[in-house]
Design an enzyme around this catalytic site. Structure first.
Site, PDB file in Angstrom:
ATOM      1  N   HIS A   1       0.799  -1.234   0.000  1.00  0.00           N
ATOM      2  CA  HIS A   1       0.000   0.000   0.000  1.00  0.00           C
ATOM      3  C   HIS A   1       0.830   1.282   0.000  1.00  0.00           C
ATOM      4  CE1 HIS A   1       0.973  -0.106   4.270  1.00  0.00           C
ATOM      5  NE2 HIS A   1       0.678   1.171   4.309  1.00  0.00           N
TER       6      HIS A   1
HETATM    7  C1  UD1 Z   1      -1.976   5.233   6.343  1.00  0.00           C
HETATM    8  C2  UD1 Z   1      -0.660   5.702   6.959  1.00  0.00           C
HETATM    9  C3  UD1 Z   1       0.402   4.634   6.729  1.00  0.00           C
HETATM   10  C4  UD1 Z   1      -0.066   3.277   7.213  1.00  0.00           C
HETATM   11  C5  UD1 Z   1      -1.391   2.941   6.548  1.00  0.00           C
HETATM   12  C6  UD1 Z   1      -1.915   1.618   7.013  1.00  0.00           C
HETATM   13  C7  UD1 Z   1      -0.215   8.133   6.902  1.00  0.00           C
HETATM   14  C8  UD1 Z   1       0.568   9.194   6.244  1.00  0.00           C
HETATM   15  N1  UD1 Z   1      -0.164   6.916   6.318  1.00  0.00           N
HETATM   16  O1  UD1 Z   1      -1.783   5.152   4.950  1.00  0.00           O
HETATM   17  O2  UD1 Z   1       1.570   4.972   7.436  1.00  0.00           O
HETATM   18  O3  UD1 Z   1       0.897   2.295   6.902  1.00  0.00           O
HETATM   19  O4  UD1 Z   1      -2.326   3.976   6.878  1.00  0.00           O
HETATM   20  O5  UD1 Z   1      -3.108   1.309   6.398  1.00  0.00           O
HETATM   21  O6  UD1 Z   1      -0.847   8.382   7.897  1.00  0.00           O
HETATM   22  N2  UD1 Z   1      -9.084   4.632   2.331  1.00  0.00           N
HETATM   23  C9  UD1 Z   1     -10.314   4.042   2.314  1.00  0.00           C
HETATM   24  N3  UD1 Z   1     -10.854   3.652   3.505  1.00  0.00           N
HETATM   25  C10 UD1 Z   1     -10.217   3.807   4.701  1.00  0.00           C
HETATM   26  C11 UD1 Z   1      -8.955   4.425   4.690  1.00  0.00           C
HETATM   27  C12 UD1 Z   1      -8.395   4.822   3.507  1.00  0.00           C
HETATM   28  O7  UD1 Z   1     -10.927   3.878   1.281  1.00  0.00           O
HETATM   29  O8  UD1 Z   1     -10.759   3.404   5.748  1.00  0.00           O
HETATM   30  C13 UD1 Z   1      -8.460   5.045   1.045  1.00  0.00           C
HETATM   31  C14 UD1 Z   1      -8.841   6.428   0.608  1.00  0.00           C
HETATM   32  O9  UD1 Z   1      -8.908   6.445  -0.763  1.00  0.00           O
HETATM   33  C15 UD1 Z   1      -7.665   7.269   1.053  1.00  0.00           C
HETATM   34  C16 UD1 Z   1      -6.510   6.296   0.868  1.00  0.00           C
HETATM   35  O10 UD1 Z   1      -7.055   5.018   1.180  1.00  0.00           O
HETATM   36  O11 UD1 Z   1      -7.526   8.424   0.347  1.00  0.00           O
HETATM   37  C17 UD1 Z   1      -5.332   6.564   1.736  1.00  0.00           C
HETATM   38  O12 UD1 Z   1      -5.698   6.611   3.119  1.00  0.00           O
HETATM   39  P1  UD1 Z   1      -4.791   7.430   4.161  1.00  0.00           P
HETATM   40  O13 UD1 Z   1      -5.303   7.279   5.542  1.00  0.00           O
HETATM   41  O14 UD1 Z   1      -4.571   8.786   3.644  1.00  0.00           O
HETATM   42  O15 UD1 Z   1      -3.383   6.722   4.058  1.00  0.00           O
HETATM   43  P2  UD1 Z   1      -2.997   5.179   3.941  1.00  0.00           P
HETATM   44  O16 UD1 Z   1      -2.434   4.932   2.599  1.00  0.00           O
HETATM   45  O17 UD1 Z   1      -4.092   4.286   4.425  1.00  0.00           O
END
Ligand code: UD1
Length: 374
Positions: free
Chosen positions: A216
């Site tokens: 991811h």
């Molecule tokens: C975040 C953390 C990362 C961790 C990861 C574990 C930061 C900078 N990154 O990354 O360190 O390893 O979590 O999962 O804080 N999304 C969903 N549903 C959710 C959450 C996310 O659909 O419940 C999708 C959305 O499109 C979102 C994208 O995932 O924009 C990224 O989510 P985000 O929380 O920004 O960062 P992660 O890549 O999950």
């Protein structure tokens, strides 16, 4: 009555912050330990809502027996700036209202730095669990979160001696640092037996060896140039044994956006499934022939379990998993990944059952002892 008031005064009110998936298994054992010391600790749980899907959040509360959050900030997704700012805006009034003795933040996600920054500006003491880890790669958003959180937190709980050295090298006084061990291993030890008893293999129709994959990191999945070589490697590995791939929502989205859906679906034994809960994932990781990952915590869990792990990144902030554990940092070059996977499958991979110091299931107790002694 007077006695009651006096007792209340000696209690520590602690806000425990969770935001994203890797936070839940770090906070759960700490909150459980606080509840076992009811005359000393009054724990509150604040969920920022950085992760919000049932599979990324709710199922972890159930699996880890983490109490429902006292407050949910409902922040959701956004750019780094928007997400960090939204957490700060919504967390500040909670801190002002609750006036905690300590705020405890864990790991390196955007919620971690956002809440730490709110506290330090309000003069509220903040402790950082999993402090001091460094990848030395400042293009990783998590590295910036780690560096800044450690500079401003009052108390730094470290998982390994290298973390202490990193902090001292950055000029942080030793009095602020406590080497307590790895709190994720508290969760792993507590839940391993229950996880192994689940029918996860049957549910997925697995009846032999398999590899387990998670992917991811933006640096791996946000661009075709980095994602495609990884897919080449996965294609070669999956011709030898099936690869189970619980797909992070971010990765599912970028596969579609980059036009890679057909390519991914054409890899016959790459089995894409929905993200798993904590227990089902532990069930699979604890009996996989091989784990391939770009996660941080999974490097640690595989070391604790003695399962060979290939980290698909150029660096790691967790070098102890390489020095003492089963982890090999292979990078993202297809040839190197395939060679390392072959070595692991031919029994030449690292199979180490040595545990890093203080990865013993007692880290949350040491954290509480430290908070009490202050
Ligand atoms: C975040 C953390 C990362 C961790 C990861 C574990 C930061 C900078 N990154 O990354 O360190 O390893 O979590 O999962 O804080 N999304 C969903 N549903 C959710 C959450 C996310 O659909 O419940 C999708 C959305 O499109 C979102 C994208 O995932 O924009 C990224 O989510 P985000 O929380 O920004 O960062 P992660 O890549 O999950």
């Amino acid at each position: 009555m007077c006695l009651f008031v006096a007792k209340m005064k000696t209690m520590l009110k602690v806000i425990n912050v969770v935001g994203a998936r890797p936070n839940f298994m770090k906070v759960a054992p700490i909150v459980a330990a606080m509840k076992k010391r009811p005359t000393k600790f009054l724990p509150l749980v604040v969920h920022t809502g950085q992760h919000y899907d049932a599979a990324m959040s709710d199922s972890f509360f159930r699996d880890l027996e983490l109490p429902e959050p006292d407050t949910h900030l409902g922040v959701g997704s956004g750019s780094h700036a928007a997400q960090t700012a939204a957490v700060m805006e919504r967390f500040e009034p909670i801190v002002l209202q609750e006036k905690p003795d300590w705020v405890l933040v864990v790991g390196d996600v955007n919620s971690t730095i956002a809440c730490a920054l709110v506290c330090v500006k309000l003069g509220i003491k903040v402790a950082h669990v999993e402090a001091g880890l460094r990848s030395r790669d400042r293009t990783m958003p998590e590295e910036i979160n780690r560096l800044l959180t450690d500079q401003i937190a009052d108390l730094l709980f470290t998982p390994s001696p290298d973390a202490d050295e990193n902090l001292v090298a950055e000029g942080i006084p030793r009095e602020r640092i406590r080497f307590v061990g790895n709190v994720m291993i508290d969760s792993l030890q507590k839940h391993l037996k229950k996880a192994r008893a689940l029918p996860t293999h049957e549910k997925l129709g697995l009846n032999g060896d398999y590899a387990l994959l998670t992917l991811h990191r933006p640096s791996n999945v946000d661009m075709r140039e980095s994602f495609e070589p990884i897919l080449d490697a996965l294609e070669a590995i999956s011709s030898k044994l099936p690869i189970v791939f619980p797909v992070h929502p971010r990765t599912r989205k970028t596969i579609a956006e980059l036009g890679l859906s057909e390519r991914v679906e054409s890899i016959k034994d790459l089995r894409m499934i929905e993200p798993l809960g904590y227990l089902d994932f532990l069930n699979l990781s604890s009996s996989a022939r091989l784990v391939l990952t770009d996660s941080g915590g999974i490097q640690e869990e595989t070391t604790a379990l003695g399962i060979p792990c290939l980290t698909l990144r150029e660096n790691t902030e967790r070098p102890i998993t390489v020095e003492m554990g089963t982890n090999v940092v292979v990078g993202t070059d297809a040839t190197k990944i395939i060679a390392a996977a072959n070595a692991a499958l031919n029994g030449l991979g690292k199979k180490v059952l040595r545990q890093p110091p203080l990865w013993d299931g007692q880290t949350s107790e040491r954290i509480l002892d430290a908070l009490e002694s202050l």
